[in-house]
Design an enzyme around this catalytic site. Structure first.
Site, short mmCIF file in Angstrom:
data_model
loop_
_atom_site.label_atom_id
_atom_site.label_comp_id
_atom_site.label_asym_id
_atom_site.label_seq_id
_atom_site.Cartn_x
_atom_site.Cartn_y
_atom_site.Cartn_z
N CYS A 29 17.80 5.62 -3.04
CA CYS A 29 17.32 6.17 -4.32
C CYS A 29 18.33 7.12 -4.98
CB CYS A 29 15.98 6.86 -4.13
SG CYS A 29 15.89 7.86 -2.65
N THR B 205 0.81 -1.23 0.00
CA THR B 205 0.00 0.00 0.00
C THR B 205 0.84 1.27 0.00
OG1 THR B 205 -0.03 -0.19 2.39
CG2 THR B 205 -1.98 -1.02 1.22
N GLY B 206 2.16 1.15 0.13
CA GLY B 206 3.01 2.33 0.26
C GLY B 206 3.35 2.96 -1.07
N ALA B 207 4.11 4.07 -1.00
CA ALA B 207 4.49 4.79 -2.22
C ALA B 207 5.28 3.88 -3.15
CB ALA B 207 5.33 6.02 -1.85
N HIS C 4 13.76 12.86 -7.92
CA HIS C 4 14.88 13.58 -7.33
C HIS C 4 15.76 14.16 -8.43
CE1 HIS C 4 13.70 11.84 -3.63
NE2 HIS C 4 14.65 10.95 -3.44
N SER D 135 8.14 12.24 -2.23
CA SER D 135 7.85 10.80 -2.36
C SER D 135 8.96 9.95 -1.77
CB SER D 135 7.61 10.44 -3.82
OG SER D 135 8.63 11.00 -4.62
N1 LIG Z 1 9.95 6.28 -1.28
C1 LIG Z 1 11.06 6.07 -1.92
O1 LIG Z 1 11.40 6.77 -2.88
C2 LIG Z 1 11.98 4.96 -1.54
C3 LIG Z 1 13.10 4.73 -2.31
C4 LIG Z 1 13.96 3.69 -1.97
C5 LIG Z 1 13.66 2.92 -0.86
N2 LIG Z 1 12.57 3.19 -0.12
C6 LIG Z 1 12.30 2.32 1.04
O2 LIG Z 1 11.13 1.56 0.77
C7 LIG Z 1 10.43 1.34 1.99
C8 LIG Z 1 9.00 1.82 1.84
O3 LIG Z 1 9.00 3.20 1.53
P1 LIG Z 1 7.69 3.97 1.07
O4 LIG Z 1 8.16 5.28 0.64
O5 LIG Z 1 6.88 3.12 0.16
O6 LIG Z 1 6.91 4.11 2.49
P2 LIG Z 1 5.36 4.32 2.75
O7 LIG Z 1 4.69 4.99 1.62
O8 LIG Z 1 5.29 4.94 4.10
O9 LIG Z 1 4.78 2.82 2.84
C9 LIG Z 1 5.10 1.97 3.90
C10 LIG Z 1 4.52 0.58 3.65
O10 LIG Z 1 4.93 -0.28 4.72
C11 LIG Z 1 3.78 -0.93 5.24
N3 LIG Z 1 3.93 -1.22 6.66
C12 LIG Z 1 4.17 -0.35 7.67
N4 LIG Z 1 4.19 -1.02 8.86
C13 LIG Z 1 3.97 -2.32 8.56
C14 LIG Z 1 3.85 -3.51 9.35
N5 LIG Z 1 3.97 -3.49 10.69
N6 LIG Z 1 3.61 -4.68 8.72
C15 LIG Z 1 3.47 -4.72 7.38
N7 LIG Z 1 3.55 -3.64 6.58
C16 LIG Z 1 3.80 -2.45 7.17
C17 LIG Z 1 2.67 0.08 5.04
O11 LIG Z 1 1.42 -0.60 5.15
P3 LIG Z 1 0.10 0.16 5.71
O12 LIG Z 1 -0.42 0.98 4.56
O13 LIG Z 1 -0.79 -0.97 6.06
O14 LIG Z 1 0.53 0.98 6.87
C18 LIG Z 1 2.99 0.55 3.64
O15 LIG Z 1 2.54 -0.39 2.69
C19 LIG Z 1 11.24 2.05 3.08
O16 LIG Z 1 12.11 1.12 3.66
C20 LIG Z 1 12.02 3.08 2.31
O17 LIG Z 1 13.21 3.45 2.97
C21 LIG Z 1 11.70 4.17 -0.42
#
Ligand SMILES: NC(=O)c1ccc[n+]([C@@H]2O[C@H](COP(=O)([O-])OP(=O)(O)OC[C@H]3O[C@@H](n4cnc5c(N)ncnc54)[C@H](OP(=O)(O)O)[C@@H]3O)[C@@H](O)[C@H]2O)c1
Length: 359
Positions: free
Chosen positions: A146, A29-31, A260, A176
């Site tokens: 990223c 569900t996350g970004a 970015h 994001s």
């Molecule tokens: N955003 C970026 O550009 C980017 C780039 C590289 C790496 N990352 C990494 O990718 C990861 C996710 O980033 P994001 O930006 O997608 O974050 P986000 O939008 O905050 O999404 C977080 C996700 O994790 C899930 N989650 C949180 N707590 C959980 C739990 N206890 N059990 C199972 N699922 C859980 C959330 O589910 P719910 O909706 O149910 O809360 C949601 O699907 C992070 O580790 C981040 O560092 C992100």
């Protein structure tokens, strides 16, 4: 932690054995999770099944994939039975706890978090840059930070031709990168600003609308560098295989929803002409040259958003270095794609190529 993993991996094959794998997305569900779904669909990934996992908050909701509603399940220790590839994007804590469980259940984990990126036994992979290290995996493959992923796509073709001896990077990072909640905070705070209303930031530490600030990662008070900057330094060195590469960096959060950008000064052993750099970058995979001086058209986040390719341009001799050995470039890339979801799916595709080659 990894000692456990190594024990696990030594007792079983960590290799993928099917060309139509069952894929689980942890953090669907996350970004990043949503973009993982988009990439699997857009690239026609040969799925044997798809499992969507998130927190208890999302369990029971659905997400649409290729026109079908898929149920989101709560992540538990039993979630990985029958899963061949687990794409993790739910934060480091979740990866540290559940990735070993997924490996033990027989899955190969591709992890978007920073949990394992600097572990020697976990390859840190940008396929077009250092895809050759992928075969070293013992069940977990790490997807880079990223900025490191996007920067190295542009740096590697230059580095292969002329060794880089020093980098200086300034970033302009979108909301994001801090997840779906930060994107929403940027939308809401901008609307409040335009309406002349007060807005209290909850996700990011400072007012975001019409503002920019030093990256929100934790600051190391001794060095004055924040966690994002330290990650980019360590991971860029690892991906380029130059462990002691000197890198100066300043990471800034800017009020963009997505993609970015970064200005990079690259010092080489010898002078490299902008013309040669342009040719090398133009021929490299995963890059698109946007370098039109006459039209003042260079890489922009608005054009990088939603694009698989990293945009590179403003290629010029850095006149701040009188020796002539430094080039300056400007880069923009969609960090939800090449900086996260796309890179993870490309890694999964490489794993599949190995299965097909062996069969
Ligand atoms: N955003 C970026 O550009 C980017 C780039 C590289 C790496 N990352 C990494 O990718 C990861 C996710 O980033 P994001 O930006 O997608 O974050 P986000 O939008 O905050 O999404 C977080 C996700 O994790 C899930 N989650 C949180 N707590 C959980 C739990 N206890 N059990 C199972 N699922 C859980 C959330 O589910 P719910 O909706 O149910 O809360 C949601 O699907 C992070 O580790 C981040 O560092 C992100």
């Amino acid at each position: 932690m990894l000692t456990d993993l190594e024990n696990l991996a030594s007792g079983q094959s960590a290799a993928l054995s099917t060309a139509t794998p069952v894929v689980a997305i942890v953090g669907a569900t996350g970004a990043v999770g949503v973009e993982l779904l988009n990439c699997l669909s857009a690239r026609n990934f040969p799925l044997g099944g798809l499992k969507l996992l998130a927190s208890a908050r999302s369990a029971g909701r659905t997400l649409t994939f290729n026109g079908t509603e898929l149920l989101i399940e709560e992540l538990t220790e039993d979630s990985f039975d029958g899963v061949d590839i687990a794409l993790f994007s739910a934060g480091s804590g979740i990866s540290k706890r559940f990735a070993p469980i997924a490996v033990k259940a027989g899955a190969v984990v591709i992890d978007n978090s920073s949990a394992f990126r600097m572990e020697a036994s976990v390859p840190l992979v940008v396929p077009e840059v250092n895809g050759e290290v992928l075969h070293q995996h013992r069940g977990i493959v790490a997807n880079p930070n990223c900025v490191a992923a996007i920067a190295t796509v542009a740096l590697a073709p230059l580095h292969r031709a002329h060794p880089i001896r020093r980098l200086n990077i300034s970033t302009y990072q979108a909301a994001s990168g801090a997840g779906a909640a930060a994107m929403e905070e940027l939308r809401l705070s901008t609307a409040a600003y335009l309406a002349g209303e007060a807005f209290e930031p909850k996700v990011l530490p400072h007012p975001y609308a019409f503002n920019l600030f030093s990256h929100n990662a934790d600051m190391d008070p001794d060095s004055g560098y924040n966690g994002e900057e330290l990650k980019v330094i360590a991971e860029t060195r690892r991906i380029l295989h130059v462990p002691a590469l000197p890198i100066g960096i300043t990471c800034i959060r800017v009020p963009l929803l997505r993609a970015h950008a970064m200005a990079i000064s690259i010092e080489f052993d010898q002078p490299v002409s902008p013309q040669e750099a342009r040719s090398l970058l133009e021929a490299a995979p995963g890059l698109r040259l946007v370098d039109d001086r006459a039209a003042n058209h260079f890489p922009m986040p608005s054009e990088a958003s939603g694009a698989d390719d990293v945009l590179v341009g403003r290629i010029r001799t850095d006149i701040g270095d009188p020796s002539g050995r430094t080039l300056a470039i400007f880069v923009a890339g969609d960090q939800l794609l090449k900086g996260a979801a796309l890179n993870a799916v490309q890694i999964a595709e490489r794993l599949l190529e190995n299965v097909v080659r062996k069969s």
